[in-house]
Design a protein around this motif. Sequence first.
Motif, PDB file in Angstrom:
ATOM      1  N   ILE A 105       0.826  -1.203   0.000  1.00  0.00           N
ATOM      2  CA  ILE A 105       0.000   0.000   0.000  1.00  0.00           C
ATOM      3  C   ILE A 105       0.865   1.260   0.000  1.00  0.00           C
ATOM      4  O   ILE A 105       1.784   1.393   0.826  1.00  0.00           O
ATOM      5  N   PHE A 106       0.565   2.141  -0.939  1.00  0.00           N
ATOM      6  CA  PHE A 106       1.203   3.458  -0.969  1.00  0.00           C
ATOM      7  C   PHE A 106       0.136   4.505  -0.647  1.00  0.00           C
ATOM      8  O   PHE A 106      -0.983   4.428  -1.178  1.00  0.00           O
ATOM      9  N   ILE A 107       0.485   5.471   0.165  1.00  0.00           N
ATOM     10  CA  ILE A 107      -0.459   6.551   0.471  1.00  0.00           C
ATOM     11  C   ILE A 107       0.242   7.897   0.314  1.00  0.00           C
ATOM     12  O   ILE A 107       1.134   8.244   1.111  1.00  0.00           O
ATOM     13  N   GLU A 108      -0.150   8.635  -0.732  1.00  0.00           N
ATOM     14  CA  GLU A 108       0.374   9.997  -0.886  1.00  0.00           C
ATOM     15  C   GLU A 108      -0.380  10.917   0.071  1.00  0.00           C
ATOM     16  O   GLU A 108      -1.569  10.751   0.288  1.00  0.00           O
ATOM     17  N   TRP A 109       0.309  11.865   0.619  1.00  0.00           N
ATOM     18  CA  TRP A 109      -0.273  12.837   1.561  1.00  0.00           C
ATOM     19  C   TRP A 109      -0.809  12.156   2.828  1.00  0.00           C
ATOM     20  O   TRP A 109      -1.762  12.657   3.443  1.00  0.00           O
ATOM     21  N   GLY A 110      -0.189  11.064   3.252  1.00  0.00           N
ATOM     22  CA  GLY A 110      -0.623  10.388   4.474  1.00  0.00           C
ATOM     23  C   GLY A 110      -0.540  11.288   5.692  1.00  0.00           C
ATOM     24  O   GLY A 110      -1.278  11.123   6.659  1.00  0.00           O
ATOM     25  N   ASN A 111       0.341  12.275   5.639  1.00  0.00           N
ATOM     26  CA  ASN A 111       0.516  13.176   6.790  1.00  0.00           C
ATOM     27  C   ASN A 111      -0.714  14.045   7.056  1.00  0.00           C
ATOM     28  O   ASN A 111      -0.835  14.627   8.126  1.00  0.00           O
ATOM     29  N   LEU A 112      -1.653  14.101   6.090  1.00  0.00           N
ATOM     30  CA  LEU A 112      -2.866  14.890   6.326  1.00  0.00           C
ATOM     31  C   LEU A 112      -3.754  14.235   7.384  1.00  0.00           C
ATOM     32  O   LEU A 112      -4.561  14.914   8.021  1.00  0.00           O
ATOM     33  N   PHE A 113      -3.630  12.904   7.544  1.00  0.00           N
ATOM     34  CA  PHE A 113      -4.454  12.192   8.533  1.00  0.00           C
ATOM     35  C   PHE A 113      -3.599  11.267   9.393  1.00  0.00           C
ATOM     36  O   PHE A 113      -3.777  10.048   9.355  1.00  0.00           O
ATOM     37  N   PRO A 114      -2.689  11.840  10.162  1.00  0.00           N
ATOM     38  CA  PRO A 114      -1.750  11.008  10.929  1.00  0.00           C
ATOM     39  C   PRO A 114      -2.457  10.098  11.931  1.00  0.00           C
ATOM     40  O   PRO A 114      -1.952   9.033  12.253  1.00  0.00           O
ATOM     41  N   GLU A 115      -3.654  10.518  12.380  1.00  0.00           N
ATOM     42  CA  GLU A 115      -4.342   9.760  13.428  1.00  0.00           C
ATOM     43  C   GLU A 115      -4.782   8.372  12.982  1.00  0.00           C
ATOM     44  O   GLU A 115      -4.976   7.494  13.799  1.00  0.00           O
ATOM     45  N   ILE A 116      -4.935   8.193  11.660  1.00  0.00           N
ATOM     46  CA  ILE A 116      -5.396   6.877  11.206  1.00  0.00           C
ATOM     47  C   ILE A 116      -4.245   5.978  10.757  1.00  0.00           C
ATOM     48  O   ILE A 116      -4.459   4.859  10.343  1.00  0.00           O
ATOM     49  N   LEU A 117      -3.040   6.482  10.847  1.00  0.00           N
ATOM     50  CA  LEU A 117      -1.901   5.701  10.350  1.00  0.00           C
ATOM     51  C   LEU A 117      -0.952   5.340  11.483  1.00  0.00           C
ATOM     52  O   LEU A 117       0.153   5.856  11.576  1.00  0.00           O
ATOM     53  N   SER A 118      -1.438   4.454  12.357  1.00  0.00           N
ATOM     54  CA  SER A 118      -0.631   4.082  13.507  1.00  0.00           C
ATOM     55  C   SER A 118       0.078   2.754  13.272  1.00  0.00           C
ATOM     56  O   SER A 118       0.899   2.338  14.058  1.00  0.00           O
ATOM     57  N   GLN A 119      -0.274   2.095  12.147  1.00  0.00           N
ATOM     58  CA  GLN A 119       0.310   0.776  11.891  1.00  0.00           C
ATOM     59  C   GLN A 119       1.794   0.863  11.552  1.00  0.00           C
ATOM     60  O   GLN A 119       2.278   1.924  11.174  1.00  0.00           O
ATOM     61  N   PRO A 120       2.499  -0.279  11.660  1.00  0.00           N
ATOM     62  CA  PRO A 120       3.882  -0.292  11.168  1.00  0.00           C
ATOM     63  C   PRO A 120       3.913   0.208   9.725  1.00  0.00           C
ATOM     64  O   PRO A 120       3.059  -0.162   8.921  1.00  0.00           O
ATOM     65  N   ARG A 121       4.853   1.052   9.431  1.00  0.00           N
ATOM     66  CA  ARG A 121       4.857   1.688   8.105  1.00  0.00           C
ATOM     67  C   ARG A 121       6.224   2.272   7.806  1.00  0.00           C
ATOM     68  O   ARG A 121       7.017   2.498   8.723  1.00  0.00           O
ATOM     69  N   ILE A 122       6.423   2.562   6.550  1.00  0.00           N
ATOM     70  CA  ILE A 122       7.611   3.297   6.133  1.00  0.00           C
ATOM     71  C   ILE A 122       7.123   4.658   5.664  1.00  0.00           C
ATOM     72  O   ILE A 122       6.168   4.746   4.884  1.00  0.00           O
ATOM     73  N   GLU A 123       7.737   5.710   6.167  1.00  0.00           N
ATOM     74  CA  GLU A 123       7.366   7.043   5.711  1.00  0.00           C
ATOM     75  C   GLU A 123       8.498   7.607   4.864  1.00  0.00           C
ATOM     76  O   GLU A 123       9.665   7.553   5.249  1.00  0.00           O
TER      77      GLU A 123
END
Length: 142
Positions: A105-123
């Motif tokens: 999964i790739f998410i552009e502009w993920g920083n707009l909704f940081p509250e929903i992205l608590s999973q292990p991830r690469i930024e």
Amino acid sequence: MDYPFERTVYNEEETGKLAKLFAKEIESGDIIILNGELGAGKTFFVKHAASVWGINNVSSPSFAIVNSYKGNFIVYHFDFYRIKNPAELFDIGLNDYLNDTEAVIFIEWGNLFPEILSQPRIEIKIDTLDNSIRKFNFTKYE
Ligand code: ADP
Ligand code: MG
């Protein structure tokens, strides 16, 4: 690639190479957030990363919100730029996508909704330094 990892590239070709290097280490279930201003190269990076998995038709998901691809991996490519309210993300079933361990999964502009992205991830943060110069920062959150 050892995280955190920083690299400055001077042209598109170098970004493409970096994206391919990165993609070789990605596994299904990985979630990758791309942050950076419009035109930083988020979509460009995904396009070149996905080519490693035999996907050669990546286009910007900014209007569709999510595009799906299938190559050696299933790829879900999101763009949160036009999302006004996190409820819209639940409406499109974001959680089901995020829990799909078969997909990358790739998410552009993920920083707009940081509250929903608590999973292990690469930024990946991309800073535009000049016309074709970009600084990439890769950070892993486990
Ligand atoms: P974003 O998705 O971050 O809004 P895009 O990937 O759609 O940005 O667009 C990036 C633009 O910048 C493209 O037009 C691309 O050709 C251009 N560009 C110039 N130099 C670079 C570089 N070094 N890396 C990536 N893109 C670059
Ligand atoms: Mg984009």
